[in-house]
Design an enzyme around this catalytic site. Structure first.
Site, PDB file in Angstrom:
ATOM      1  N   LYS A 112      30.692  19.947  13.730  1.00  0.00           N
ATOM      2  CA  LYS A 112      29.809  19.121  13.468  1.00  0.00           C
ATOM      3  C   LYS A 112      29.088  18.680  12.337  1.00  0.00           C
ATOM      4  O   LYS A 112      28.837  19.649  11.461  1.00  0.00           O
ATOM      5  CB  LYS A 112      28.524  19.667  14.678  1.00  0.00           C
ATOM      6  CG  LYS A 112      27.692  18.341  14.947  1.00  0.00           C
ATOM      7  CD  LYS A 112      27.704  18.405  16.483  1.00  0.00           C
ATOM      8  CE  LYS A 112      26.890  16.811  16.327  1.00  0.00           C
ATOM      9  NZ  LYS A 112      28.280  15.297  15.798  1.00  0.00           N
TER      10      LYS A 112
ATOM     11  N   SER B  10      21.483  16.200  18.017  1.00  0.00           N
ATOM     12  CA  SER B  10      22.913  15.553  17.716  1.00  0.00           C
ATOM     13  C   SER B  10      23.162  17.424  19.357  1.00  0.00           C
ATOM     14  O   SER B  10      23.987  16.281  19.850  1.00  0.00           O
ATOM     15  CB  SER B  10      24.163  15.159  17.203  1.00  0.00           C
ATOM     16  OG  SER B  10      24.159  14.934  16.418  1.00  0.00           O
TER      17      SER B  10
ATOM     18  N   LYS C   3      23.021  24.284   7.387  1.00  0.00           N
ATOM     19  CA  LYS C   3      21.803  23.864   8.294  1.00  0.00           C
ATOM     20  C   LYS C   3      21.731  23.378   9.538  1.00  0.00           C
ATOM     21  O   LYS C   3      21.315  23.930  10.878  1.00  0.00           O
ATOM     22  CB  LYS C   3      22.444  22.260   7.883  1.00  0.00           C
ATOM     23  CG  LYS C   3      20.951  20.851   8.974  1.00  0.00           C
ATOM     24  CD  LYS C   3      22.220  19.785   8.658  1.00  0.00           C
ATOM     25  CE  LYS C   3      21.618  19.746   6.633  1.00  0.00           C
ATOM     26  NZ  LYS C   3      22.011  17.986   6.949  1.00  0.00           N
TER      27      LYS C   3
ATOM     28  N   GLY D 292      26.522  10.115  12.627  1.00  0.00           N
ATOM     29  CA  GLY D 292      26.452   8.852  12.284  1.00  0.00           C
ATOM     30  C   GLY D 292      25.804   9.349  10.555  1.00  0.00           C
ATOM     31  O   GLY D 292      25.789  10.870  10.791  1.00  0.00           O
ATOM     32  N   ASP D 293      25.361   8.757   9.723  1.00  0.00           N
ATOM     33  CA  ASP D 293      25.053   9.567   8.152  1.00  0.00           C
ATOM     34  C   ASP D 293      25.652   8.087   7.315  1.00  0.00           C
ATOM     35  O   ASP D 293      25.390   7.198   8.027  1.00  0.00           O
ATOM     36  CB  ASP D 293      26.360  10.090   7.909  1.00  0.00           C
ATOM     37  CG  ASP D 293      25.759  11.364   6.471  1.00  0.00           C
ATOM     38  OD1 ASP D 293      24.951  12.128   6.471  1.00  0.00           O
ATOM     39  OD2 ASP D 293      25.553  10.678   5.380  1.00  0.00           O
TER      40      ASP D 293
ATOM     41  N   GLN E  24      26.758  21.458   5.608  1.00  0.00           N
ATOM     42  CA  GLN E  24      26.629  21.744   6.976  1.00  0.00           C
ATOM     43  C   GLN E  24      26.011  22.652   7.835  1.00  0.00           C
ATOM     44  O   GLN E  24      25.748  23.058   8.769  1.00  0.00           O
ATOM     45  CB  GLN E  24      27.100  20.496   7.703  1.00  0.00           C
ATOM     46  CG  GLN E  24      27.310  19.725   8.979  1.00  0.00           C
ATOM     47  CD  GLN E  24      25.996  18.917   9.022  1.00  0.00           C
ATOM     48  OE1 GLN E  24      26.346  18.177   7.736  1.00  0.00           O
ATOM     49  NE2 GLN E  24      24.937  18.482   9.696  1.00  0.00           N
TER      50      GLN E  24
ATOM     51  N   LYS F  13      31.994  17.716   8.070  1.00  0.00           N
ATOM     52  CA  LYS F  13      32.412  16.408   7.844  1.00  0.00           C
ATOM     53  C   LYS F  13      33.008  15.578   7.611  1.00  0.00           C
ATOM     54  O   LYS F  13      34.335  15.997   7.122  1.00  0.00           O
ATOM     55  CB  LYS F  13      31.351  16.323   6.318  1.00  0.00           C
ATOM     56  CG  LYS F  13      29.954  15.091   5.819  1.00  0.00           C
ATOM     57  CD  LYS F  13      29.088  15.338   6.340  1.00  0.00           C
ATOM     58  CE  LYS F  13      28.167  14.616   6.382  1.00  0.00           C
ATOM     59  NZ  LYS F  13      26.654  14.619   6.686  1.00  0.00           N
TER      60      LYS F  13
ATOM     61  N   THR G 122      16.109  12.764  12.608  1.00  0.00           N
ATOM     62  CA  THR G 122      16.281  12.918  11.215  1.00  0.00           C
ATOM     63  C   THR G 122      15.147  12.599  10.492  1.00  0.00           C
ATOM     64  O   THR G 122      13.915  13.568  10.024  1.00  0.00           O
ATOM     65  CB  THR G 122      17.015  12.616  10.443  1.00  0.00           C
ATOM     66  OG1 THR G 122      19.047  12.540  11.373  1.00  0.00           O
ATOM     67  CG2 THR G 122      17.272  13.095   9.070  1.00  0.00           C
TER      68      THR G 122
ATOM     69  N   ASN H  48      18.535   5.034   8.130  1.00  0.00           N
ATOM     70  CA  ASN H  48      17.601   5.990   9.456  1.00  0.00           C
ATOM     71  C   ASN H  48      16.935   6.899   9.041  1.00  0.00           C
ATOM     72  O   ASN H  48      15.629   6.859   9.914  1.00  0.00           O
ATOM     73  CB  ASN H  48      18.899   6.346   9.963  1.00  0.00           C
ATOM     74  CG  ASN H  48      18.845   7.149  10.855  1.00  0.00           C
ATOM     75  OD1 ASN H  48      18.698   8.454  11.654  1.00  0.00           O
ATOM     76  ND2 ASN H  48      18.620   6.592  12.057  1.00  0.00           N
TER      77      ASN H  48
HETATM   78  P1  NDP Z   1      21.512   5.162   5.734  1.00  0.00           P
HETATM   79  O1  NDP Z   1      22.678   4.453   5.666  1.00  0.00           O
HETATM   80  O2  NDP Z   1      20.925   4.484   7.537  1.00  0.00           O
HETATM   81  O3  NDP Z   1      20.710   4.529   5.255  1.00  0.00           O
HETATM   82  C1  NDP Z   1      20.492   4.698   4.036  1.00  0.00           C
HETATM   83  C2  NDP Z   1      19.688   4.522   2.708  1.00  0.00           C
HETATM   84  O4  NDP Z   1      19.998   5.246   1.340  1.00  0.00           O
HETATM   85  C3  NDP Z   1      19.315   3.208   2.324  1.00  0.00           C
HETATM   86  O5  NDP Z   1      18.406   2.336   2.247  1.00  0.00           O
HETATM   87  C4  NDP Z   1      20.443   3.019   1.305  1.00  0.00           C
HETATM   88  O6  NDP Z   1      20.760   1.385   0.769  1.00  0.00           O
HETATM   89  C5  NDP Z   1      20.043   3.950   0.267  1.00  0.00           C
HETATM   90  N1  NDP Z   1      21.136   4.648  -0.105  1.00  0.00           N
HETATM   91  C6  NDP Z   1      22.665   4.509  -0.064  1.00  0.00           C
HETATM   92  N2  NDP Z   1      23.495   5.611  -1.213  1.00  0.00           N
HETATM   93  C7  NDP Z   1      22.169   4.847  -1.818  1.00  0.00           C
HETATM   94  C8  NDP Z   1      23.040   4.707  -3.741  1.00  0.00           C
HETATM   95  N3  NDP Z   1      24.308   5.942  -3.577  1.00  0.00           N
HETATM   96  N4  NDP Z   1      21.969   4.513  -4.426  1.00  0.00           N
HETATM   97  C9  NDP Z   1      20.705   4.462  -3.680  1.00  0.00           C
HETATM   98  N5  NDP Z   1      20.812   4.324  -2.904  1.00  0.00           N
HETATM   99  C10 NDP Z   1      20.881   4.689  -1.587  1.00  0.00           C
HETATM  100  O7  NDP Z   1      21.367   6.311   6.174  1.00  0.00           O
HETATM  101  P2  NDP Z   1      21.018   7.597   6.321  1.00  0.00           P
HETATM  102  O8  NDP Z   1      18.952   7.402   6.618  1.00  0.00           O
HETATM  103  O9  NDP Z   1      21.684   8.229   7.428  1.00  0.00           O
HETATM  104  O10 NDP Z   1      20.911   9.175   5.328  1.00  0.00           O
HETATM  105  C11 NDP Z   1      20.275   9.264   4.542  1.00  0.00           C
HETATM  106  C12 NDP Z   1      20.602  10.473   4.175  1.00  0.00           C
HETATM  107  O11 NDP Z   1      20.148  11.151   4.672  1.00  0.00           O
HETATM  108  C13 NDP Z   1      21.927  10.795   3.420  1.00  0.00           C
HETATM  109  O12 NDP Z   1      20.924  11.738   2.612  1.00  0.00           O
HETATM  110  C14 NDP Z   1      22.553  11.744   4.919  1.00  0.00           C
HETATM  111  O13 NDP Z   1      23.419  12.193   4.391  1.00  0.00           O
HETATM  112  C15 NDP Z   1      20.763  12.026   4.945  1.00  0.00           C
HETATM  113  N6  NDP Z   1      21.122  12.419   6.448  1.00  0.00           N
HETATM  114  C16 NDP Z   1      20.930  11.875   7.792  1.00  0.00           C
HETATM  115  C17 NDP Z   1      21.397  12.234   8.693  1.00  0.00           C
HETATM  116  C18 NDP Z   1      21.172  11.336   9.834  1.00  0.00           C
HETATM  117  O14 NDP Z   1      20.435  11.596  11.036  1.00  0.00           O
HETATM  118  N7  NDP Z   1      21.596  10.041   9.754  1.00  0.00           N
HETATM  119  C19 NDP Z   1      21.012  13.316   8.821  1.00  0.00           C
HETATM  120  C20 NDP Z   1      21.022  14.504   8.100  1.00  0.00           C
HETATM  121  C21 NDP Z   1      20.318  14.134   6.556  1.00  0.00           C
HETATM  122  P3  NDP Z   1      20.599  -0.183   0.929  1.00  0.00           P
HETATM  123  O15 NDP Z   1      19.637  -0.298   2.259  1.00  0.00           O
HETATM  124  O16 NDP Z   1      21.153  -0.869  -0.093  1.00  0.00           O
HETATM  125  O17 NDP Z   1      22.463   0.833   1.564  1.00  0.00           O
HETATM  126  O1  2IT Z   2      23.783  15.286   7.490  1.00  0.00           O
HETATM  127  C1  2IT Z   2      23.240  15.188   8.670  1.00  0.00           C
HETATM  128  O2  2IT Z   2      22.915  16.261   9.317  1.00  0.00           O
HETATM  129  C2  2IT Z   2      23.842  14.269   9.840  1.00  0.00           C
HETATM  130  N1  2IT Z   2      24.750  13.300   9.145  1.00  0.00           N
HETATM  131  C3  2IT Z   2      24.062  14.061  11.416  1.00  0.00           C
HETATM  132  C4  2IT Z   2      24.860  14.954  11.364  1.00  0.00           C
HETATM  133  C5  2IT Z   2      24.901  15.203  12.964  1.00  0.00           C
HETATM  134  O3  2IT Z   2      26.040  15.452  13.376  1.00  0.00           O
HETATM  135  O4  2IT Z   2      24.342  14.716  14.018  1.00  0.00           O
END
Ligand code: NDP
Ligand code: 2IT
Length: 444
Positions: free
Chosen positions: A90, A376, A114, A165-166, A111, A126, A209, A240
């Site tokens: 997952k 999830s 976590k 998603g990620d 992961q 992943k 998240t 997100n």
């Molecule tokens: P999104 O794509 O929704 O948002 C990512 C944000 O971070 C955007 O604002 C993006 O900028 C910015 N960003 C991405 N890469 C870079 C970079 N290299 N340098 C600077 N800014 C950057 O992703 P999420 O919010 O889903 O994910 C954010 C983090 O949280 C990641 O580390 C992800 O692995 C982690 N995560 C996500 C989960 C989820 O459920 N979605 C769960 C647990 C962890 P821009 O708007 O310009 O693209």
């Molecule tokens: O980093 C993370 O935990 C995620 N991007 C969410 C993974 C999931 O299966 O919901």
């Protein structure tokens, strides 16, 4: 050489040019030293650590698709099925030009622990691609997603491996992938999470998240005699995780004064306007300059700078290694007292050590951002029983899970003589369950 050091050296040697993977393994193994040393002979004989750091399966594939000009484009696709000791693989799919095998392996490795911490039956995995959704038309995104799933469908399934998603993968991408999977397999099953509400998604998964991060922060502060109400919070990212962390922090009475994207950052001393941020990022998919243009109180700056703002609590929610030693020094000098990771591994190891040495409450991402994957898993439960729960039901389960995670890591840290070291607590608590399941299942 100790077993932990031997295994770390092996990881560096066998996985060259994968610095993020080395970093994630090092942080976990360092924390586990005391646990491993107490049972070294048995773990060594079973090669438990070697098996833990070696993915069960790594899939690398070609993703060809046709752009709007009729030109064929080719991307690299990845899925790392890291560990299935406690449940089906997952974990999310990252779509970003920086994606390579080492990054997917670091994320897959994190992961495992976590998912174990959530207390739910999910293994670690992943995937993703170096495809960049930015600036692509909906049709191009659909073409990519369909091609990606046309290869990946062979290896995933509701009881095998359930992606989500990620970075770069949101509801739009999950929708296109789900549609293609259903079409090829002829199966309507919960093969992906983060689905739309009209086709099997869970209420509160979008918020999970960010909300979960704040539920954990609230509990961590409470257990340390502090309160989030009235505090100033700095958040990085504008995706997100960042959006819903901002929303929940504000609901809890804090003031969030920053956000950032890949080109710049916002300082908004009156507090981030979440509705406007959503409009700019979720609807228009635009840059933060549009936020600044629409809001008088906001300053826009190019580049990186969120951590230079004076705050009580810092929540990095963008990407790996975005908070370095220099940033940590500024946060401490500015009186920040808590840092909790919304992103995966956003704090460098040097910065983490500095924050911990200076008495900052520090919670690692594998605990504080676990609310996304936990929800999830709740989506998987709802799909299995072909029912859907109310927002309140999912949200209250999420809150219970986050509170529980904090207490588990707090107790593990205390039990092993490292009170207040939540990094060690999270790694130990996550590891013990996986190690027990691996041992019980024999050499596989
Ligand atoms: P999104 O794509 O929704 O948002 C990512 C944000 O971070 C955007 O604002 C993006 O900028 C910015 N960003 C991405 N890469 C870079 C970079 N290299 N340098 C600077 N800014 C950057 O992703 P999420 O919010 O889903 O994910 C954010 C983090 O949280 C990641 O580390 C992800 O692995 C982690 N995560 C996500 C989960 C989820 O459920 N979605 C769960 C647990 C962890 P821009 O708007 O310009 O693209
Ligand atoms: O980093 C993370 O935990 C995620 N991007 C969410 C993974 C999931 O299966 O919901």
């Amino acid at each position: 050489m100790s077993y932990v050091d031997e295994v770390y050296s092996m990881v560096v040697e066998k996985n060259p040019a994968q610095p993020e993977f080395h970093q994630a393994v090092k942080e976990v193994l360092e924390s586990l030293r005391v646990v491993i040393e107490a049972n070294e002979e048995a773990y060594r004989k079973d090669a438990l650590l070697e098996r833990l750091v070696t993915p069960e399966r790594q899939l690398l594939f070609r993703v060809p698709w046709v752009d709007d000009k009729g030109q064929v484009q080719v991307n690299n696709g990845f899925r790392v099925q890291f560990n299935s000791a406690i449940g089906p693989y997952k974990g999310g799919l990252r779509l970003h030009p920086s994606v390579n095998l080492g990054i997917i392996k670091f994320l897959g490795f994190e992961q495992i622990f976590k998912n174990s911490l959530t207390g739910l039956p999910i293994g670690g995995g992943k995937g993703g691609s170096d495809f960049d959704p930015k600036g692509k038309s909906d049709r191009e995104v659909m073409a990519f997603c369909q091609s990606f799933i046309t290869e990946l469908y062979k290896y995933i399934g509701a009881d095998t491996d359930v992606p989500a998603g990620d970075i770069g993968t949101g509801a739009r991408e999950i929708g296109y992938m789900f549609g293609q999977y259903k079409r090829i397999r002829g199966l309507y099953e919960g093969v992906l999470t983060g689905k739309g509400l009209s086709y099997g998604g869970s209420l509160a998964r979008t918020e999970a998240t960010g909300y979960g991060l704040l539920y954990l922060v609230e509990e961590m502060l409470k257990c340390n005699g502090k309160d989030i109400a009235g505090k100033t919070v700095a958040i990085s990212g504008a995706g997100n995780v960042a959006i819903y962390a901002t929303q929940k922090a504000q609901q809890l009475g804090a003031k969030v004064v920053t956000c950032s994207d890949s080109t710049g950052w916002i300082y908004d001393p009156e507090g981030i306007d979440v509705a406007l941020l959503k409009e700019v990022k979720e609807v228009k998919r635009a840059r933060l300059t549009e936020y600044a243009a629409a809001r008088k109180s906001a300053e826009y700056h190019e580049g990186k700078g969120v951590w230079s703002v004076k705050c009580d609590i810092a929540l990095p929610c963008a990407t790996q290694n975005e908070l370095n030693l220099e940033d940590a020094k500024i946060l401490v000098a500015n009186g920040c007292f808590a840092v909790a990771e919304g992103a995966n591994m956003p704090t460098t190891m040097e910065a983490t050590e500095y924050l911990q040495k200076n008495g900052i409450l520090f919670c690692p991402g594998k605990a504080s951002n676990a609310g996304g994957v936990a929800t999830s898993a709740l989506e998987m439960s709802q799909n299995s029983e072909r029912l859907s729960w109310t927002f309140e039901e999912v949200d209250s389960k999420l809150k219970g899970i986050m509170v529980n995670i904090f207490h588990n890591l707090d107790e593990a840290a205390k039990k092993y003589g490292m009170e207040g070291n939540y990094v060690a607590g999270a790694n130990i608590a996550g590891f013990l369950k996986v190690a027990e399941a691996m041992t019980a299942q024999g050499i596989v």
